[in-house]
Motif scaffolding. Structure first.
Motif, PDB file in Angstrom:
ATOM      1  N   ARG A 138      36.986 -48.370  44.380  1.00 11.77           N
ATOM      2  CA  ARG A 138      36.829 -49.075  45.647  1.00 11.77           C
ATOM      3  C   ARG A 138      35.371 -49.058  46.093  1.00 11.77           C
ATOM      4  O   ARG A 138      34.595 -48.201  45.687  1.00 11.77           O
ATOM      5  CB  ARG A 138      37.689 -48.423  46.736  1.00 11.77           C
ATOM      6  CG  ARG A 138      39.163 -48.323  46.380  1.00 11.77           C
ATOM      7  CD  ARG A 138      39.954 -47.669  47.491  1.00 11.77           C
ATOM      8  NE  ARG A 138      41.337 -47.410  47.088  1.00 11.77           N
ATOM      9  CZ  ARG A 138      42.277 -46.972  47.907  1.00 11.77           C
ATOM     10  NH1 ARG A 138      41.992 -46.731  49.177  1.00 11.77           N
ATOM     11  NH2 ARG A 138      43.503 -46.766  47.473  1.00 11.77           N
ATOM     12  N   SER A 170      38.526 -53.168  50.400  1.00 13.26           N
ATOM     13  CA  SER A 170      38.897 -53.246  48.984  1.00 13.26           C
ATOM     14  C   SER A 170      40.401 -53.357  48.820  1.00 13.26           C
ATOM     15  O   SER A 170      40.904 -54.099  47.982  1.00 13.26           O
ATOM     16  CB  SER A 170      38.375 -52.018  48.228  1.00 13.26           C
ATOM     17  OG  SER A 170      36.966 -52.012  48.152  1.00 13.26           O
ATOM     18  N   ILE A 214      43.554 -52.486  41.377  1.00 12.63           N
ATOM     19  CA  ILE A 214      42.334 -51.766  41.776  1.00 12.63           C
ATOM     20  C   ILE A 214      42.209 -50.476  40.971  1.00 12.63           C
ATOM     21  O   ILE A 214      43.182 -49.730  40.822  1.00 12.63           O
ATOM     22  CB  ILE A 214      42.383 -51.446  43.290  1.00 12.63           C
ATOM     23  CG1 ILE A 214      42.061 -52.702  44.114  1.00 12.63           C
ATOM     24  CG2 ILE A 214      41.448 -50.309  43.638  1.00 12.63           C
ATOM     25  CD1 ILE A 214      40.584 -53.018  44.245  1.00 12.63           C
ATOM     26  N   SER A 244      42.356 -58.117  52.376  1.00 11.37           N
ATOM     27  CA  SER A 244      41.580 -57.246  51.485  1.00 11.37           C
ATOM     28  C   SER A 244      41.166 -58.011  50.245  1.00 11.37           C
ATOM     29  O   SER A 244      41.730 -59.064  49.914  1.00 11.37           O
ATOM     30  CB  SER A 244      42.404 -56.018  51.065  1.00 11.37           C
ATOM     31  OG  SER A 244      43.459 -56.397  50.193  1.00 11.37           O
TER      32      SER A 244
END
Length: 208
Positions: free
Chosen positions: A50, A22, A47, A33
């Motif tokens: 995750r 993630s 983000i 990622s």
């Protein structure tokens, strides 16, 4: 580029493939990622939760700091509905229930987590058996985490004697070897749009 199901000025909903981090890990070998790939096209993407590298399925990213703040609060206050599909060894009994076992990092064996009744953080998972295969003695289950601990679903299913197939951290050797990947997929994500206030729901069928 991972498949983007939805994109607007506030958020992105992405279908993460198994085997992709993630966020970047430590060292040059773990630089690739989901976050990095998405940010190449959407530089303001951030983000807010995750998925394990081995887990596939739905993941949301915020666009910009204000949307990140709002979505992070929604996750912290458990206003985001998350459902997973998994294939596990055996047949859980009862076929519907809740697993409430506190979890903590197993420091000598990181990144493994473990059940710790004294020091662990409260962790709750609801599960339903959807189908059972008598020939392979495996079951397809739906999982709904009510808390967001690291490896929660994997540890909880292992702890009741039904590890997720293909789990290289928690499954017994036979359950690990029977699948080429971890059979865990984030199949549903429901949340309130952080800008417009409308309720949104996304689904992704399990690829196994």
């Amino acid at each position: 580029m991972p498949h983007i199901l939805f994109a607007d000025e506030a958020l992105l909903v992405i279908d993460k493939p198994a085997g992709l981090l993630s966020v970047p890990g430590r060292g040059p070998g773990h630089a690739d990622s989901l976050a990095g790939r998405i940010q190449a096209e959407y530089p303001d993407a951030r983000i807010v939760h995750r998925l394990d590298m081995a887990t596939s399925g739905l993941l949301v990213m915020a666009r910009g700091p204000e949307m990140e703040r709002r979505l992070s609060i929604a996750f912290q206050q458990r206003q985001v509905d998350k459902r997973y599909v998994a294939v596990v060894a055996g047949r859980p009994q009862p076929e519907q229930g809740e697993i409430s076992l506190p979890l903590i990092t197993d420091w000598p064996n990181r990144p493994r987590q473990k059940v710790d009744l004294e020091s662990g953080k409260p962790s709750l998972t609801a599960y339903w058996v959807v189908d059972h295969d008598g020939a392979t003695h495996t079951s397809r289950v739906e999982l709904q985490p009510h808390t967001g601990r690291s490896h929660q679903l994997r540890v909880h299913m292992m702890s009741i004697g039904h590890p997720i197939l293909g789990d290289d951290l928690y499954a017994d050797p036979a359950s690990r070897a029977v699948a080429p990947r971890l059979l865990l997929h984030a199949t549903l994500l429901g949340l309130t749009h952080p800008g417009k206030g409308c309720r949104m729901e996304f689904t992704s069928p399990a690829p196994f």
